[in-house]
Design a protein around this motif. Sequence first.
Motif, PDB file in Angstrom:
ATOM      1  N   VAL A 190      32.635  -2.822  -4.742  1.00 12.11           N
ATOM      2  CA  VAL A 190      31.716  -2.101  -5.612  1.00 12.11           C
ATOM      3  C   VAL A 190      30.661  -3.339  -6.476  1.00 12.11           C
ATOM      4  N   GLY A 191      30.565  -4.194  -5.634  1.00 10.87           N
ATOM      5  CA  GLY A 191      29.633  -5.074  -6.138  1.00 10.87           C
ATOM      6  C   GLY A 191      30.035  -6.070  -7.191  1.00 10.87           C
ATOM      7  N   LEU A 192      31.124  -6.428  -7.455  1.00  9.09           N
ATOM      8  CA  LEU A 192      31.791  -7.161  -8.582  1.00  9.09           C
ATOM      9  C   LEU A 192      32.332  -8.404  -7.928  1.00  9.09           C
ATOM     10  N   ASN A 193      32.337  -9.437  -8.995  1.00 10.14           N
ATOM     11  CA  ASN A 193      33.018 -10.768  -8.421  1.00 10.14           C
ATOM     12  C   ASN A 193      34.408 -10.565  -8.330  1.00 10.14           C
ATOM     13  N   PRO A 194      35.209 -10.845  -7.151  1.00 16.46           N
ATOM     14  CA  PRO A 194      36.636 -10.850  -7.163  1.00 16.46           C
ATOM     15  C   PRO A 194      37.339 -11.521  -8.179  1.00 16.46           C
ATOM     16  N   GLU A 195      36.706 -12.824  -8.834  1.00 19.62           N
ATOM     17  CA  GLU A 195      36.992 -13.701  -9.629  1.00 19.62           C
ATOM     18  C   GLU A 195      37.403 -12.785 -11.190  1.00 19.62           C
ATOM     19  N   HIS A 196      36.861 -11.815 -11.247  1.00 21.26           N
ATOM     20  CA  HIS A 196      36.817 -10.944 -12.325  1.00 21.26           C
ATOM     21  C   HIS A 196      38.031 -10.316 -12.616  1.00 21.26           C
ATOM     22  N   TYR A 197      39.110 -10.620 -11.777  1.00 15.33           N
ATOM     23  CA  TYR A 197      40.269  -9.976 -11.601  1.00 15.33           C
ATOM     24  C   TYR A 197      40.961 -10.120 -13.149  1.00 15.33           C
ATOM     25  N   ASN A 198      40.950 -11.061 -13.793  1.00 16.06           N
ATOM     26  CA  ASN A 198      41.784 -11.268 -14.771  1.00 16.06           C
ATOM     27  C   ASN A 198      41.152 -11.067 -16.157  1.00 16.06           C
ATOM     28  N   SER A 231      29.333  -4.984 -18.699  1.00 18.43           N
ATOM     29  CA  SER A 231      28.344  -4.125 -19.188  1.00 18.43           C
ATOM     30  C   SER A 231      28.769  -2.579 -18.827  1.00 18.43           C
ATOM     31  N   GLY A 232      28.223  -1.790 -19.364  1.00 17.04           N
ATOM     32  CA  GLY A 232      28.229  -0.392 -19.041  1.00 17.04           C
ATOM     33  C   GLY A 232      28.357   0.208 -17.349  1.00 17.04           C
ATOM     34  N   GLY A 233      27.290  -0.645 -16.767  1.00 16.34           N
ATOM     35  CA  GLY A 233      27.237  -0.498 -15.300  1.00 16.34           C
ATOM     36  C   GLY A 233      28.327  -1.038 -14.461  1.00 16.34           C
ATOM     37  N   GLN A 234      28.735  -2.238 -14.916  1.00 18.40           N
ATOM     38  CA  GLN A 234      29.950  -2.972 -14.484  1.00 18.40           C
ATOM     39  C   GLN A 234      31.038  -2.155 -14.514  1.00 18.40           C
ATOM     40  N   ARG A 235      31.173  -1.592 -15.870  1.00 17.77           N
ATOM     41  CA  ARG A 235      32.413  -0.871 -16.294  1.00 17.77           C
ATOM     42  C   ARG A 235      32.523   0.528 -15.294  1.00 17.77           C
ATOM     43  N   GLN A 236      31.528   0.983 -15.056  1.00 18.26           N
ATOM     44  CA  GLN A 236      31.586   2.139 -14.045  1.00 18.26           C
ATOM     45  C   GLN A 236      31.667   1.938 -12.652  1.00 18.26           C
ATOM     46  N   ARG A 237      31.390   0.775 -12.228  1.00 18.51           N
ATOM     47  CA  ARG A 237      31.674   0.215 -10.991  1.00 18.51           C
ATOM     48  C   ARG A 237      33.159  -0.018 -10.727  1.00 18.51           C
ATOM     49  N   ILE A 238      33.989  -0.648 -12.004  1.00 16.09           N
ATOM     50  CA  ILE A 238      35.289  -0.734 -12.014  1.00 16.09           C
ATOM     51  C   ILE A 238      35.944   0.677 -11.781  1.00 16.09           C
ATOM     52  N   GLY A 239      35.568   1.604 -12.793  1.00 20.01           N
ATOM     53  CA  GLY A 239      36.082   3.157 -12.314  1.00 20.01           C
ATOM     54  C   GLY A 239      35.711   3.533 -11.041  1.00 20.01           C
ATOM     55  N   VAL A 240      34.763   3.011 -10.296  1.00 20.49           N
ATOM     56  CA  VAL A 240      34.550   3.544  -8.917  1.00 20.49           C
ATOM     57  C   VAL A 240      35.673   2.885  -7.999  1.00 20.49           C
ATOM     58  N   ARG A 290      40.992  -7.438  -5.389  1.00 22.12           N
ATOM     59  CA  ARG A 290      39.812  -8.302  -5.217  1.00 22.12           C
ATOM     60  C   ARG A 290      38.911  -7.759  -4.126  1.00 22.12           C
ATOM     61  N   GLU A 291      39.467  -6.981  -3.148  1.00 21.84           N
ATOM     62  CA  GLU A 291      38.576  -6.375  -2.066  1.00 21.84           C
ATOM     63  C   GLU A 291      37.829  -5.545  -2.621  1.00 21.84           C
ATOM     64  N   LEU A 292      38.471  -4.547  -3.262  1.00 26.90           N
ATOM     65  CA  LEU A 292      37.769  -3.201  -3.876  1.00 26.90           C
ATOM     66  C   LEU A 292      36.731  -3.761  -4.881  1.00 26.90           C
ATOM     67  N   LEU A 293      36.642  -4.728  -5.691  1.00 23.89           N
ATOM     68  CA  LEU A 293      36.006  -5.504  -6.450  1.00 23.89           C
ATOM     69  C   LEU A 293      34.869  -5.821  -5.951  1.00 23.89           C
TER      70      LEU A 293
END
Length: 354
Positions: free
Chosen positions: A145-153, A160-169, A139-142
Motif C-alpha cells: 500500500v505504499g508505506l514503509n515496513p519500518e512503520h510497523y510499531n 497523515s490522513g492519506g497514510q491512515r487510509q492506506r493502513i485501512g486498505v 510488513r509486506e502489506l505495508l
Amino acid sequence: MSSTTPLLDVSGLTKHFPIKGGFPIRRTVGAVQAVDGLDFQVAEGESLGLVGESGCGKSTTGRLITRLLEPSGGQISYRGQDITHAGRKQLAPIRSEIQMIFQDPYASLNPRQTVGKIISGPMEINDINPAGGREARVRELLEIVGLNPEHYNRFPHEFSGGQRQRIGVARALALDPKLIVADEPVSALDVSIQAQVVNLLQKVQKDLGIAFVFIAHDLAVVRHFSQRVAVMYLGKIVEIADRDDLYGNPRHPYTRALLSAVPEATVPDEGAPARDRIRLVGDVPSPINPPSGCRFRTRCWKATEKCATEAPPLVQAEGNNSGHLTACHYPETADVVTEVPTPRLSKDDAEATS
C-alpha cells in the motif's frame, strides 16, 4: 456480465430503521426506509460504483452487504450461498472474504494500537498464520500500500490522513478478500491525495483480482475507478449500466441532473453550445414518508399521474442489449454526451495506472 454465478447477488434488499415513540410505552410509530428493494450483481474481479446524494442509502447498503447490519428484507447471496440472515458460525468462513474500507481514516483505526497490531488483528481473530509469520505479512502489506515496513510499531496519530487510509486498505487486504466494500474511501482526504488512494485501489484490484463495491458521491472519481455504475435515489436504484454507457447516455432524469451538475474543468470552444444545467426544484423527500409511485417524481420535470400511482420497475429498454437498466416510465431516448472530468493525476500517479 457472464452467465456464471455472480460473486455477489443482491435481490430486493431492504433496511427499515424503526422509529420509537409514545409514552410511557415505547412503541414503533414509523420507520426510516433507508434501503428499499435493491437488485444488483457483482461479478468476480468487477468494480461496481454506487453513487447518489447524501442520505440516499449508499453507506447502509455497504453495511448490509458486509452483514454489519441485519437486513429487514430481501436476499444477499455470496458465491451462490444465502447469507441474508446467516448466524455467526455460518458467516465465519465468509467474513474473511468480504472486507470493508471505511470513510473516516481517523475514526476507523484504534488509536491505542500500533499499525502492526491493527493490520494483524484480522489474522489473529481468524486464526490465520501465513508463511513467514504475521509480522512478515504485515510488513509486506505495508509495502503493497505504499508505506514503509519500518512503520510497523508506529501509532495512527503519527500518520497523515492519506497514510491512515492506506493502513485501512492494508487491513482490508490482510485476509486475501474476494470482495471489498469501499465506503467513500477518499471523501475525507485532501484533493491532492485522493487520486493517489484511488490509483492504489485500482492497482490492488488489477494485481489481486478483487471485486469492489465503490461507494462515493464524486462522479469523476467513480468514473475513473468503476466498470459499472449504479445510481441511487432515496433508497432505490434508479439506473445501472456500464460506465461509458451511463455517463455518455444517461436515461434516467435524475442521472441527467447529477451529471449536468458536475463542474467543467475546461473552457468550452468558442461557438460551442453551452451544456444544459438541470436545476432540480424542492428538497429530497423524507425517507420516513417517501412519495408514492416513483420517488423522484416530486422533483422531476417529466412526472405525470402515472408516476404517482405506479412505481417504475428497474428494466432494460426495448432494443437495448447492453444491460443498461432504468427505473423510469419516461426514460431519455436521445444520446446525451456528458463530459465528466477525471481526477487530475500527477506524472507518478499516471504511470501507476498504466
